[in-house]
Design a protein around this motif. Structure first.
Motif, PDB file in Angstrom:
ATOM      1  N   PRO A  25      52.199  59.198  43.045  1.00 17.26           N
ATOM      2  CA  PRO A  25      51.064  59.819  44.092  1.00 17.26           C
ATOM      3  C   PRO A  25      49.508  59.338  43.598  1.00 17.26           C
ATOM      4  O   PRO A  25      49.038  59.299  42.365  1.00 17.26           O
ATOM      5  N   GLY A  26      48.812  58.835  44.508  1.00 17.52           N
ATOM      6  CA  GLY A  26      47.519  58.634  44.489  1.00 17.52           C
ATOM      7  C   GLY A  26      46.902  57.563  43.951  1.00 17.52           C
ATOM      8  O   GLY A  26      45.763  57.178  44.108  1.00 17.52           O
ATOM      9  N   ILE A  27      47.875  56.479  43.617  1.00 15.04           N
ATOM     10  CA  ILE A  27      47.755  55.062  42.907  1.00 15.04           C
ATOM     11  C   ILE A  27      47.857  54.164  44.044  1.00 15.04           C
ATOM     12  O   ILE A  27      48.879  53.840  44.715  1.00 15.04           O
ATOM     13  N   ILE A  28      46.714  53.525  44.395  1.00 13.93           N
ATOM     14  CA  ILE A  28      46.696  52.742  45.728  1.00 13.93           C
ATOM     15  C   ILE A  28      46.273  51.519  45.264  1.00 13.93           C
ATOM     16  O   ILE A  28      45.998  50.511  46.311  1.00 13.93           O
ATOM     17  N   GLY A  29      45.837  51.004  44.122  1.00 11.72           N
ATOM     18  CA  GLY A  29      45.406  49.735  43.769  1.00 11.72           C
ATOM     19  C   GLY A  29      44.730  49.532  42.654  1.00 11.72           C
ATOM     20  O   GLY A  29      45.000  50.381  41.686  1.00 11.72           O
ATOM     21  N   LEU A  30      43.901  48.525  42.393  1.00 17.25           N
ATOM     22  CA  LEU A  30      43.467  48.313  40.952  1.00 17.25           C
ATOM     23  C   LEU A  30      41.854  47.722  41.422  1.00 17.25           C
ATOM     24  O   LEU A  30      41.695  46.669  42.405  1.00 17.25           O
ATOM     25  N   HIS A  31      41.217  48.218  40.416  1.00 12.74           N
ATOM     26  CA  HIS A  31      39.663  47.650  40.453  1.00 12.74           C
ATOM     27  C   HIS A  31      39.241  46.970  39.148  1.00 12.74           C
ATOM     28  O   HIS A  31      39.406  47.592  38.216  1.00 12.74           O
ATOM     29  N   PHE A  32      39.165  45.697  39.263  1.00 16.88           N
ATOM     30  CA  PHE A  32      38.803  44.954  38.265  1.00 16.88           C
ATOM     31  C   PHE A  32      37.171  44.793  38.091  1.00 16.88           C
ATOM     32  O   PHE A  32      36.615  44.496  38.910  1.00 16.88           O
ATOM     33  N   GLU A  33      36.499  45.691  37.096  1.00 15.46           N
ATOM     34  CA  GLU A  33      35.126  45.657  36.982  1.00 15.46           C
ATOM     35  C   GLU A  33      34.670  44.783  35.912  1.00 15.46           C
ATOM     36  O   GLU A  33      34.712  45.058  34.701  1.00 15.46           O
ATOM     37  N   ASP A  66      51.463  42.617  44.258  1.00 12.44           N
ATOM     38  CA  ASP A  66      52.320  43.814  44.182  1.00 12.44           C
ATOM     39  C   ASP A  66      51.359  45.092  43.573  1.00 12.44           C
ATOM     40  O   ASP A  66      51.916  45.919  42.971  1.00 12.44           O
ATOM     41  N   ILE A  67      50.237  45.085  43.582  1.00 15.67           N
ATOM     42  CA  ILE A  67      49.136  45.700  42.898  1.00 15.67           C
ATOM     43  C   ILE A  67      48.374  46.491  43.961  1.00 15.67           C
ATOM     44  O   ILE A  67      47.286  47.152  43.415  1.00 15.67           O
ATOM     45  N   GLY A  68      48.713  46.594  45.163  1.00 18.26           N
ATOM     46  CA  GLY A  68      47.762  47.323  46.328  1.00 18.26           C
ATOM     47  C   GLY A  68      46.496  46.698  46.557  1.00 18.26           C
ATOM     48  O   GLY A  68      46.636  45.389  46.673  1.00 18.26           O
ATOM     49  N   ILE A  69      45.617  47.528  46.781  1.00 11.36           N
ATOM     50  CA  ILE A  69      44.230  47.241  47.087  1.00 11.36           C
ATOM     51  C   ILE A  69      43.712  46.614  45.782  1.00 11.36           C
ATOM     52  O   ILE A  69      43.658  47.107  44.819  1.00 11.36           O
ATOM     53  N   LYS A  70      43.125  45.426  45.970  1.00 10.15           N
ATOM     54  CA  LYS A  70      42.497  44.758  44.757  1.00 10.15           C
ATOM     55  C   LYS A  70      40.920  44.517  45.002  1.00 10.15           C
ATOM     56  O   LYS A  70      40.598  43.875  46.087  1.00 10.15           O
ATOM     57  N   LEU A  71      40.093  45.133  44.328  1.00  9.81           N
ATOM     58  CA  LEU A  71      38.825  45.100  44.319  1.00  9.81           C
ATOM     59  C   LEU A  71      38.362  44.579  42.972  1.00  9.81           C
ATOM     60  O   LEU A  71      38.664  45.098  42.030  1.00  9.81           O
TER      61      LEU A  71
END
Length: 387
Positions: free
Chosen positions: A123-131, A163-168
């Motif tokens: 629940p709640g994990i929709i992707g990954l942000h690479f800062e 396979d990692i959802g929304i990628k920002l």
């Protein structure tokens, strides 16, 4: 305990509430029903109603940690669960776990873990942000300089994962060319700009190449001056881009926040936390790469005295917008839910309460404190009631 679910079977249920904000309009004395995790109906309530207001769940684009754990330091499913549990208390129903500038190996680990979480429907994990790591050293903040580097084939292969959802990804446009930005977008990335000392012309070229947002507006970016508008000037005057903003009272002055609210078109300014591991804990310090970060009240600084993320949560950011900046409550709630959903391209599922939308929702009291949090119709947090 308060009883909100009148029935519950396979992520199905209903709740009757005194007030409901659907993302656009306020409703009184209504019953919301959901089936298999999605909202099936909103209709007038026929019986008793629960006190409080039902609102769309908050979406946080930038979460480094929480619950005593930092994603970079311990990339695992247990870490993601702990982060989500910590932030659920404060209204987050969907997040992008954020990995700051680090080695390729750590970046790959975080991607593997997010892929596992999404496959397991965590629940709640929709992707990954690479800062990072393709940032500017002069505006690195607390990002480790030894890991800041140009874009290479190793990172690009990672960014092409499906396979990692929304990628920002947050990049500094002086170190990532317009052609590389187009390459990242082709790989399915959403490109945001930040940790940059770029001049205005370079920033505008990045936007023309397809960059669509700015990471923590004002912080770690070239400032607005009379003859060189910098990244801040472009961000404030570009009508099409989104800006994340950290409303903790520490990262920016209230007047700067009011300027952003006045300058950006409605819908383009959204709340982020940039939260670190102490959120939801009493921790006063934590290890950070080769050093440590110390907490003083709600302020986090590294050993050099630089701001090092925040202990902000989304509900507190909403309250700050309403109470300190005089933002209308519905607009403050949209800044935490609808606008992030639109920025991430998932507003067909999230950010509103309406038929067919995911039952990601919060019950708030009159002070905008979270009483209960549901993700896809399953309660992931409920405040303890004193009998």
């Amino acid at each position: 305990m308060m009883n909100t679910d009148t029935k519950h079977d396979s992520n199905s249920g209903s709740i009757a509430v005194a007030s409901l904000f659907d993302g656009s309009h306020w409703h009184s004395n209504v019953e919301l029903s959901w089936q298999h995790g999605r909202i099936s109906a909103i209709r007038p309530a026929t019986g008793a109603v629960q006190a409080g207001t039902l609102v769309p769940g908050f979406i946080d684009l930038q979460v480094n940690g929480g619950g005593g754990v930092l994603f970079n330091t311990a990339p695992s499913l247990a870490t993601l669960r702990q982060m989500m549990q910590a932030h659920a208390r404060f209204g987050t129903s969907a997040m992008l776990p954020t990995v700051i500038t680090d080695s390729v190996a750590t970046m790959q680990q975080t991607a593997d873990v997010v892929a596992q979480a999404i496959a397991a429907k965590q629940p709640g994990i929709i992707g990954l942000h690479f800062e990072g790591p393709h940032l500017s050293v002069p505006k690195k903040g607390v990002h480790p300089a030894e890991h800041i580097r140009p874009l290479s084939a190793a990172e690009l292969a990672l960014y092409q994962r499906t396979d990692i959802g929304i990628k920002l990804i947050t990049v500094a446009p002086e170190n990532v060319t317009p052609d590389q930005i187009k390459q990242l977008i082709t790989a399915g990335m959403q490109v945001w700009l930040g940790h940059s000392n770029a001049d205005a012309a370079t920033v505008q070229q990045a936007l023309a190449a397809g960059a669509k947002g700015f990471t923590h507006l004002y912080n770690a970016m070239s400032p607005l001056t009379s003859r060189e508008p910098g990244m801040v000037g472009v961000a404030l005057t570009d009508a099409d881009s989104w800006c994340g903003i950290i409303l903790d009272g520490l990262h920016l002055h209230p007047t700067a926040a009011r300027l952003a609210l006045a300058a950006k078109p409605r819908g383009k300014l959204l709340l982020v936390t940039d939260a670190m591991s102490p959120v939801g804990t009493d921790d006063t310090e934590f290890a950070f790469f080769s050093g440590k970060v110390v907490r003083d009240g709600n302020k986090l600084t590294n050993e050099a005295g630089a701001l090092a993320g925040s202990v902000l949560d989304m509900a507190s950011a909403v309250r700050y917008a309403i109470q300190t900046l005089a933002v209308e409550p519905g607009e403050a709630l949209r800044m935490a839910s609808l606008y992030p959903a639109e920025a991430l391209g998932c507003a067909d599922n999230r950010g509103r309460l309406g038929q067919g939308y995911l039952a990601d929702m919060l019950l708030l009291d009159a002070q905008y404190q979270v009483q209960q949090n549901w993700v896809a119709g399953s309660s992931i947090y409920q405040i303890k009631q004193h009998k």
